[in-house]
Design a protein around this motif. Structure first.
Motif, PDB file in Angstrom:
ATOM      1  N   THR A  66     -77.851 -62.143 -39.556  1.00 44.61           N
ATOM      2  CA  THR A  66     -76.767 -61.170 -39.630  1.00 44.61           C
ATOM      3  C   THR A  66     -77.238 -59.793 -39.187  1.00 44.61           C
ATOM      4  O   THR A  66     -76.515 -59.059 -38.496  1.00 44.61           O
ATOM      5  CB  THR A  66     -76.208 -61.117 -41.058  1.00 44.61           C
ATOM      6  OG1 THR A  66     -75.790 -62.437 -41.451  1.00 44.61           O
ATOM      7  CG2 THR A  66     -75.035 -60.175 -41.150  1.00 44.61           C
ATOM      8  N   ASP A  73     -75.742 -57.571 -36.235  1.00 46.15           N
ATOM      9  CA  ASP A  73     -75.273 -56.217 -36.538  1.00 46.15           C
ATOM     10  C   ASP A  73     -75.927 -55.189 -35.620  1.00 46.15           C
ATOM     11  O   ASP A  73     -75.276 -54.214 -35.197  1.00 46.15           O
ATOM     12  CB  ASP A  73     -75.558 -55.869 -37.995  1.00 46.15           C
ATOM     13  CG  ASP A  73     -74.684 -56.671 -38.960  1.00 46.15           C
ATOM     14  OD1 ASP A  73     -73.678 -57.234 -38.509  1.00 46.15           O
ATOM     15  OD2 ASP A  73     -75.033 -56.727 -40.155  1.00 46.15           O
ATOM     16  N   THR A 106     -66.015 -64.012 -35.440  1.00 45.10           N
ATOM     17  CA  THR A 106     -66.244 -65.003 -36.493  1.00 45.10           C
ATOM     18  C   THR A 106     -65.571 -66.305 -36.073  1.00 45.10           C
ATOM     19  O   THR A 106     -64.342 -66.368 -35.955  1.00 45.10           O
ATOM     20  CB  THR A 106     -65.693 -64.522 -37.837  1.00 45.10           C
ATOM     21  OG1 THR A 106     -66.376 -63.318 -38.211  1.00 45.10           O
ATOM     22  CG2 THR A 106     -65.918 -65.568 -38.918  1.00 45.10           C
ATOM     23  N   ARG A 144     -69.445 -68.615 -46.129  1.00 47.89           N
ATOM     24  CA  ARG A 144     -70.260 -67.739 -45.281  1.00 47.89           C
ATOM     25  C   ARG A 144     -69.753 -67.794 -43.845  1.00 47.89           C
ATOM     26  O   ARG A 144     -69.357 -68.852 -43.344  1.00 47.89           O
ATOM     27  CB  ARG A 144     -71.733 -68.140 -45.353  1.00 47.89           C
ATOM     28  CG  ARG A 144     -72.326 -67.966 -46.740  1.00 47.89           C
ATOM     29  CD  ARG A 144     -73.795 -68.340 -46.783  1.00 47.89           C
ATOM     30  NE  ARG A 144     -74.331 -68.093 -48.106  1.00 47.89           N
ATOM     31  CZ  ARG A 144     -74.330 -68.969 -49.101  1.00 47.89           C
ATOM     32  NH1 ARG A 144     -73.820 -70.172 -48.896  1.00 47.89           N
ATOM     33  NH2 ARG A 144     -74.817 -68.661 -50.278  1.00 47.89           N
ATOM     34  N   ASP A 174     -70.726 -67.042 -36.932  1.00 42.41           N
ATOM     35  CA  ASP A 174     -70.389 -66.157 -35.825  1.00 42.41           C
ATOM     36  C   ASP A 174     -70.584 -66.843 -34.482  1.00 42.41           C
ATOM     37  O   ASP A 174     -71.359 -67.795 -34.346  1.00 42.41           O
ATOM     38  CB  ASP A 174     -71.249 -64.890 -35.874  1.00 42.41           C
ATOM     39  CG  ASP A 174     -70.951 -64.042 -37.104  1.00 42.41           C
ATOM     40  OD1 ASP A 174     -69.783 -64.018 -37.528  1.00 42.41           O
ATOM     41  OD2 ASP A 174     -71.877 -63.413 -37.638  1.00 42.41           O
TER      42      ASP A 174
END
Length: 581
Positions: free
Chosen positions: A305, A309, A323, A331, A334
């Motif tokens: 993640t 990011d 997503t 959860r 992606d």
């Protein structure tokens, strides 16, 4: 009282106080021999001094066994030191230093895996791996933290219940460790880089007794007479011949096949020693320091993640993150689309041609963390400003699903998801309420395959192997005829060299009425299937230890539910339907 008569209460009180003083002196650590000599010397003198009283003889006979109370006139060596706050702190520090060196284990963080810990000796511990969630047969990945160690302490660890007989631990691989701090447990600046335990301190061997000989399991006494021995070398260098044992059979429900139940199951032991470094002696607060051990370099869901990011923060015009779906435990799964736009150097008249597309997936098996490290390096390159990356983005669109099994990664599993299923055996019959990530990824592949603006060239599923020492590819062979497509590609096929055709094959082709054109189409299909491994061999073979001879062109029926098999069969059916339309 019966033998000595009546004793005054004052004498009883003094004797009781002196007895209490003696016991408190011993509890404070005073020298017992010195206190005894002092009482022996002072007792008779005190008794003679008090014999003048009316009750002298009685008092002397009682008081001669009690030490005298502390006084200012007594030598300092005989006096009991007063208990001060500083002394209490020293005693507490001494008590805490006595427990330093008794290791404390922690597996309460993301991606951790540790079962039962048993201390054998002062510096020897026996550990077990917690099996995958609802899948007791998968026991390979471990990840835990150790605290409360002494700098310079040497400890021997035994991980006793590995489910794999073939392992790179036999061929020089070793566990990894790093020193961290609880104050920066999320990966702060005080966490050091990962290192490997020295290979000379690592041993991987069979247990003495086979679990198949235990009550309730088959196998008889076949493995009961086995001796404790160091296993020999596993797969030969550059060979992909020894496939994972857990990949044999259809393992979608986590149960063993009949052949595996007949085969003796001998858990293996990993033993390694580690000397806790002295670098923590300079730390102001060593109580929060720990050492982290793992099967291989971890790559958690939080790290993945953070990587995505960081890409979002760059706000790159050619990177699009969405997503795709959510896992069973909620959860996010992606998908990243990397598209560099139109190619200004494209030949005239090709602007409307379908754009080439490569679809990549990763981490369907949570314990295969090297796959995520490789994918992270790929993302760093393909999204960079490197001239080759820019040229590549202008010609090819990359669709990446970085983590297909986020629940298993968070739980610290090796192969299964939260339901105990091996997702790489569920691609063929996946459903949204049971395998939502596979269903969404498969639907996205189908959408791109049907889209006239894209031409899907490759579907690549990244994995890591436990026993192969070389990089290699499992390649889906080309399929010919309607029968192979209708059976989903489960027809057995043998890979041949591109430039060789046996006379027997020519006779079979002639008997089937196969034309020269059909032969050329087959040869072209085999060349197309081999083009990616051949390009990797030419451009990065020495760096990756990669060779075309290491690759497998196979259609193992037992792996019909794997990603490459199920997606390959689906794409073949889509191509056949498109040709029919």
């Amino acid at each position: 009282r019966r033998h000595l008569g009546r004793v005054p209460r004052r004498v009883e009180r003094e004797a009781r106080e002196r007895s209490t003083g003696e016991s408190s002196a011993r509890s404070r650590g005073c020298c017992c021999s010195t206190a005894t000599r002092a009482s022996a010397e002072a007792g008779p003198r005190a008794g003679r001094g008090r014999d003048r009283s009316s009750h002298g003889p009685r008092r002397a006979s009682i008081m001669s066994f009690a030490p005298p109370p502390p006084s200012s006139s007594m030598p300092k060596a005989y006096a009991h030191p007063p208990v001060s706050p500083a002394t209490e702190r020293d005693a507490a520090a001494e008590a805490s230093s006595d427990t330093r060196g008794v290791l404390k284990f922690d597996a309460s963080f993301e991606g951790a895996n540790l079962g039962v810990v048993k201390q054998i000796t002062e510096n020897e511990y026996e550990l077990t791996i917690r099996p995958d969630t609802n899948a007791a047969r998968y026991r390979l990945w471990f990840h835990f933290r150790v605290a409360n160690y002494r700098p310079g302490q040497k400890v021997l660890f035994h991980v006793t219940n590995f489910s794999k007989s073939k392992s790179l631990y036999k061929d020089g691989m070793s566990p990894v460790f790093r020193v961290g701090n609880k104050k920066t447990s999320s990966g702060g600046s005080r966490d050091r880089a990962w290192e490997r335990v020295h290979p000379k301190n690592v041993f991987y061997y069979r247990t003495k007794d086979s679990l198949s000989a235990a009550p309730g399991r088959g196998g008889g006494g076949r493995g009961a007479s086995g001796s404790l021995e160091r296993c020999g070398s596993g797969a030969s260098a550059g060979s992909a011949g020894n496939d994972d044992e857990s990949e044999k059979g259809t393992l979608s429900d986590g149960n063993e096949s009949a052949s595996e139940r007949r085969r003796p199951r001998k858990p293996h032991i990993l033993s390694f020693t580690h000397v806790f470094g002295k670098e923590d002696e300079d730390e102001e607060d060593t109580s929060s320091s720990y050492v982290e051990f793992a099967y291989s370099y971890p790559f958690t869901f939080a790290e993945q993640t953070a990587v995505l990011d960081a890409l979002d923060e760059k706000n790159l015009p050619h990177v699009h993150r969405r997503t795709l779906t959510h896992s069973l435990q909620g959860r996010g799964c992606d998908v990243v689309v990397i598209d560099g736009g139109d190619d200004p150097d494209a030949p005239p008249g090709t602007a409307l041609a379908p754009r080439r597309l490569v679809f990549l997936t990763c981490r369907v098996h949570p314990g295969e963390t090297p796959a995520s490290h490789a994918l992270s390096g790929f993302l760093d390159f393909v999204t960079s400003d490197d001239s080759d990356a820019v040229s590549l983005r202008r010609k090819v669109t990359f669709v990446v699903v970085p983590m297909l099994n986020p629940d298993g990664c968070v739980s610290g599993n090796y192969r299964a998801d939260s339901n105990g299923a091996d997702l790489n055996r569920r691609w063929a019959d996946c459903v949204s309420n049971r395998e939502p990530t596979l269903t969404a990824a498969k639907a996205l592949v189908k959408w791109y395959a049907r889209d006239p603006c894209h031409a899907l060239d490759f579907f690549i599923d990244l994995h890591a192997h436990t026993s192969s020492k070389a990089s290699f590819l499992y390649v889906e062979p080309p399929k010919f005829g309607l029968d192979a497509d209708d059976r989903g590609g489960e027809r057995d096929a043998v890979a041949k060299d591109d430039d060789e055709t046996s006379p027997r094959d020519d006779d079979k082709a002639a008997s089937r009425g196969e034309t020269f054109r059909e032969k050329c189409e087959k040869a072209f299909a085999w060349e197309r299937a081999a083009v990616l491994p051949r390009m990797l061999e030419l451009n990065a073979g020495p760096a990756l230890g990669f060779a075309l001879s290491h690759c497998r062109f196979c259609e193992n029926p037992e792996k019909a539910g794997a990603g490459r098999r199920a997606v390959g069969a689906m794409l073949a059916r889509e191509a056949r339907d498109a040709a029919a339309r």
